[in-house]
Design a protein around this motif. Structure first.
Motif, mmCIF file in Angstrom:
data_model
loop_
_atom_site.group_PDB
_atom_site.id
_atom_site.type_symbol
_atom_site.label_atom_id
_atom_site.label_comp_id
_atom_site.label_asym_id
_atom_site.label_seq_id
_atom_site.Cartn_x
_atom_site.Cartn_y
_atom_site.Cartn_z
ATOM 1 N N PHE A 236 4.597 -21.517 12.010
ATOM 2 C CA PHE A 236 5.380 -21.079 10.854
ATOM 3 C C PHE A 236 6.663 -20.442 11.360
ATOM 4 C CE2 PHE A 236 2.614 -17.505 11.918
ATOM 5 C CZ PHE A 236 3.455 -16.407 11.866
ATOM 6 N N LYS A 237 7.614 -20.234 10.433
ATOM 7 C CA LYS A 237 8.899 -19.609 10.782
ATOM 8 C C LYS A 237 9.139 -18.437 9.846
ATOM 9 C CE LYS A 237 11.299 -23.830 12.250
ATOM 10 N NZ LYS A 237 12.469 -24.689 12.039
ATOM 11 N N ILE A 238 9.778 -17.390 10.359
ATOM 12 C CA ILE A 238 10.228 -16.309 9.495
ATOM 13 C C ILE A 238 11.628 -15.887 9.941
ATOM 14 C CG2 ILE A 238 7.946 -15.404 8.919
ATOM 15 C CD1 ILE A 238 8.406 -13.176 10.939
ATOM 16 N N ARG A 239 12.341 -15.258 9.015
ATOM 17 C CA ARG A 239 13.668 -14.745 9.359
ATOM 18 C C ARG A 239 13.569 -13.247 9.569
ATOM 19 N NH1 ARG A 239 17.840 -17.885 9.507
ATOM 20 N NH2 ARG A 239 19.387 -16.222 9.398
ATOM 21 N N ILE A 264 5.199 -16.266 20.192
ATOM 22 C CA ILE A 264 6.496 -15.986 19.567
ATOM 23 C C ILE A 264 7.583 -16.766 20.304
ATOM 24 C CG2 ILE A 264 8.173 -14.192 18.975
ATOM 25 C CD1 ILE A 264 5.811 -12.193 19.049
ATOM 26 N N LEU A 265 8.295 -17.602 19.579
ATOM 27 C CA LEU A 265 9.383 -18.384 20.168
ATOM 28 C C LEU A 265 10.680 -18.012 19.463
ATOM 29 C CD1 LEU A 265 7.616 -21.863 20.294
ATOM 30 C CD2 LEU A 265 7.942 -20.294 22.187
ATOM 31 N N ASP A 266 11.390 -17.096 20.065
ATOM 32 C CA ASP A 266 12.652 -16.623 19.486
ATOM 33 C C ASP A 266 13.774 -17.529 19.972
ATOM 34 O OD1 ASP A 266 14.678 -15.236 18.379
ATOM 35 O OD2 ASP A 266 14.184 -13.291 19.255
ATOM 36 N N LYS A 267 13.878 -18.711 19.341
ATOM 37 C CA LYS A 267 14.788 -19.749 19.849
ATOM 38 C C LYS A 267 16.255 -19.337 19.796
ATOM 39 C CE LYS A 267 11.836 -23.722 18.916
ATOM 40 N NZ LYS A 267 11.707 -25.018 18.280
ATOM 41 N N GLU A 268 16.644 -18.673 18.695
ATOM 42 C CA GLU A 268 18.063 -18.324 18.546
ATOM 43 C C GLU A 268 18.484 -17.298 19.586
ATOM 44 O OE1 GLU A 268 19.363 -17.480 14.571
ATOM 45 O OE2 GLU A 268 18.150 -19.094 13.749
ATOM 46 N N SER A 269 17.592 -16.330 19.845
ATOM 47 C CA SER A 269 17.877 -15.335 20.884
ATOM 48 C C SER A 269 17.919 -16.023 22.241
ATOM 49 C CB SER A 269 16.795 -14.257 20.875
ATOM 50 O OG SER A 269 16.933 -13.418 21.979
#
Length: 549
Positions: A236-239, A264-269
């Protein structure tokens, strides 16, 4: 000329907001001058170690209102660090509220603000959310379990959503890579994996809330809430704070109920980091980095990275690709899954259900006119043979394989029935790596190792003569662990003509190692010890991931 006055922070719901301090350095200077003028101790709060129990027992709104943090309590006297100890009226009022005699010290409000935000804001939210879920009974009655229905989940939605959201938010704040929800006999334990090590996140939750928590996670991941007997995987994804974060979920049935692990995959970071991701930031020693850079710029051949799960192999390959990427080359990767997206590189995710395996994907990639290819992992005979053929036919192939060290890799490929001559001809180099935690720079102190620790580490007093050892004391930056972040320790085998000859002659591993050592190869243990002597990590840390010679 009018004198500028800094306004007091506005109050919200009776709790004053934390004021914004523009100049932390001038705040420190002001606090030191105040301490000197009043003749009371100054406390450097930037290296302050929080007493977690005392912090929890002191109301957060009082700390914000009176601008103080508790330091310690002894013999009925509470030692506190205040931003402005000259305000006697406020001191008296605080003493009345705490019902304790105060011993006051001075500290910077800027640092105090940082402490209150980092150690308290997220943890307090988590604790408040879990308050109603903690253990109420020692042992639950075993007369059957209550059947979980949609109506039951709907009734419990508000507090459960608050609990799960708080766990996720706190994990992101604390730099966790995974969240573990473990079911025990009568409690549910939540843990975070930070820098590769598990830490308990909060007080255990009562077992009666277990199924509702798991069901909430299943609903978020679009999994079957009625199925409790087989493993399930979802995502799932959350903002959070304006960025989208991906979560991979794995549900596993155990004897006490279902366990969940959330990656946890913090792709943008990560993408922000990967824009400038180079081998320098991985912590490799300069000699290994120089030699590896030579191999990743070869026109063809295979660059092989090996190590156990979670040892940073994929990150190393991403760093290699980032360094050699140009508009003139077509770079294609096949991964399972694509964890981070790299700009300008074609990335293909493996999809076993639809028949897109590593082998089938790699065949298609080679018909797509690539210059450089990355194969996430070589697991089977077919993929191994195609990858070797690609390296022999003019492509530069980057890949990983699971093995303990550089010499064990040779055995792995032979077991996959790869022709030895072809494999040795294709191979440019083998890099073995592990990850070790770095000592937190904010609380690093000199440490004297015990005789037992030196013996366990295979070091003599003579070998460490003149060396200084360090450890982390634990501070607000590292959540009291003494470690912040990780770095790679490596060994790089250069496939020279002599090494190739020994492999083709099927010489023993010990002989190959000896030849590699003579050619200047530093083994994993040597690389790890070098990091210790440079004051970057500890002996205990390297003993976990490398063997003592």
């Amino acid at each position: 000329m009018t004198k500028s006055v800094q306004k007091k922070p506005a109050e919200t719901d009776g709790v004053p907001a934390i004021p914004r301090v523009l100049d932390a350095a001038s705040e420190d200077v002001r606090a030191r001058h105040t301490a000197e003028r009043l003749g009371i101790p100054f406390v450097d709060l930037w290296t302050f170690r929080v007493d977690a129990a005392l912090f929890r027992s002191t109301p957060l709104e009082w700390m914000l209102r009176f601008e103080f943090v508790p330091e310690r309590e002894e013999d009925g006297v509470m030692h506190v660090v205040m931003a402005d100890p000259t305000d006697v009226i406020r001191r008296d009022e605080l003493e009345g509220l705490l019902k304790k005699r105060l011993r006051v010290k001075v500290g910077s409000w800027a640092a105090m603000q940082e402490i209150l935000q980092k150690s308290e804001s997220t943890q307090r939210v988590l604790e408040e959310a879990t308050e109603d879920f903690r253990m109420q009974v020692v042992r639950e009655d075993e007369e059957g379990q209550e059947v979980l229905t949609i109506d039951r989940i709907a009734a419990d939605a508000s507090p459960i959503i608050k609990l799960v959201d708080s766990v996720l938010f706190n994990a992101i704040q604390r730099r966790a890579s995974d969240i573990h929800i473990e079911t025990q006999e009568n409690v549910v334990v939540v843990k975070y994996r930070i820098d590769g090590v598990l830490y308990t996140a909060m007080e255990p939750i009562d077992k009666k809330h277990h199924q509702t928590v798991i069901s909430r996670i299943k609903v978020m991941s679009e999994l079957d809430i009625a199925e409790k007997r087989i493993p399930q995987d979802g995502r799932f994804k959350i903002r959070v704070k304006g960025r989208t974060i991906d979560f991979r979920v794995s549900i596993m049935p155990t004897v006490h109920g279902e366990d969940a692990v959330i990656r946890i995959l913090d792709k943008e970071s990560a993408n922000a980091e990967f824009k400038n991701l180079r081998l320098d930031v991985l912590g490799m020693d300069p000699d290994t980095m120089r030699r590896l850079r030579k191999f990743i710029r070869e026109p063809y051949g295979m660059v092989l990275v090996t190590g156990p799960t979670g040892s940073g192999k994929t990150t190393t390959l991403y760093a290699c690709l980032s360094e050699i990427q140009t508009v003139e080359d077509k770079i294609i990767t096949i991964e399972d899954p694509v964890e981070y997206q790299l700009r300008g590189i074609t990335q293909i995710p493996v999809n076993e259900k639809k028949g897109l395996t590593f082998a089938r994907g790699l065949r298609s990639i080679l018909r797509h006119d690539p210059d450089k290819v990355m194969v996430g992992e070589i697991r089977d005979e077919e993929t191994a043979q195609i990858a070797v053929q690609a390296a022999l036919t003019g492509h530069l192939v980057f890949t990983t394989v699971h093995a303990n060290n550089v010499v064990d890799v040779l055995g792995r490929f032979l077991n996959m029935k790869v022709e030895l001559y072809n494999f040795v001809s294709a191979l440019n180099c083998i890099l073995a790596q592990r990850l070790v935690r770095k000592i937190c720079p904010s609380c690093r102190i000199v440490f004297e190792p015990t005789k037992q620790l030196l013996e366990e580490s295979g070091l003599s007093a003579k070998e460490i003569e003149g060396s200084t050892f360090y450890e982390g004391r634990g501070c607000i930056e590292c959540n009291g662990t003494g470690f912040y972040g990780r770095m790679a320790i490596t060994e790089l085998l250069d496939l020279s003509d002599r090494i190739r000859g020994l492999i083709l002659d099927r010489r023993p591993a010990a002989e190959i190692k000896k030849a590699a050592k003579e050619e200047g190869m530093a083994f994993l243990r040597e690389s790890a010890l070098r990091k210790v002597f440079l004051g970057e990590t500890t002996l205990k840390e390297i003993n976990k991931v490398t063997f003592v010679d």
